[in-house]
Design a protein around this motif. Sequence first.
Motif, short mmCIF file in Angstrom:
data_model
loop_
_atom_site.label_atom_id
_atom_site.label_comp_id
_atom_site.label_asym_id
_atom_site.label_seq_id
_atom_site.Cartn_x
_atom_site.Cartn_y
_atom_site.Cartn_z
N ASN A 87 0.87 -1.16 0.00
CA ASN A 87 0.00 0.00 0.00
C ASN A 87 0.91 1.23 0.00
O ASN A 87 1.46 1.60 1.03
CB ASN A 87 -0.89 -0.04 1.25
CG ASN A 87 -2.02 0.94 1.19
OD1 ASN A 87 -2.21 1.62 0.20
ND2 ASN A 87 -2.77 1.04 2.26
N ILE A 103 -4.04 -0.06 6.42
CA ILE A 103 -4.29 -1.48 6.19
C ILE A 103 -4.99 -1.97 7.44
O ILE A 103 -4.48 -1.82 8.54
CB ILE A 103 -2.99 -2.27 5.95
CG1 ILE A 103 -2.31 -1.81 4.66
CG2 ILE A 103 -3.28 -3.76 5.88
CD1 ILE A 103 -0.97 -2.47 4.39
N ASN A 139 3.45 -0.65 3.97
CA ASN A 139 2.54 0.50 3.98
C ASN A 139 3.42 1.74 4.01
O ASN A 139 3.95 2.10 5.05
CB ASN A 139 1.63 0.41 5.20
CG ASN A 139 0.50 1.40 5.16
OD1 ASN A 139 0.28 2.06 4.17
ND2 ASN A 139 -0.21 1.51 6.26
#
Length: 144
Positions: A87, A103, A139
Amino acid sequence: MNKTNIHNKNKLIVASIAIVVALALIASPLVAMDNDAFATHKKGNKAKQSIEQSQSSNQNAGCVSGGTTFLSCNNLSLQHQKNTGNNALAQSGQGGNVGDQSISQSQSSSQTSNVVSGGDTIGSGNNINVQNQENSGSNAAAQS
C-alpha cells in the motif's frame, strides 16, 4: 438512395465518430495536466487509500438427549486473513497534501453451545476458535 450511397454514408458516419473519439483520447491528457493527479505546484493533493479485510463467525448449537451425547453440539471456527500486497502513496505539491492510508484487518467470533443429556456428554458442547492474521506487505507514504 441506393444501397451503395447508404453504405458509403454509414462508413462516413463511423469514420467521423472514430476521429472524434481519437481526438478526445489524444487531447484528454493535455487537459488533465492541470489536475491534482499530476501534483502541480499550484495545488495540494488529497488521497485516501486503504486495504480492509473483515471476517465474522456466529455459531449456536443446542442438543437435548435422553441418553449419552457423544461428539455433539460442537462449534469450530477457523479464520485466516493474509495480505501480501503493498500500500504505497506519494504526493507532491505546494498547496498542502492530505493523505489517509491504512491497512485494516478484523475478525470476530461468537459461539454458544448448550447440551442437556440424560447420560454422558463425551466430546460434546465444545467451542473451538482459531484466528490468524498476516500482513507481509508494506505500507509507505511520501509527501513533499
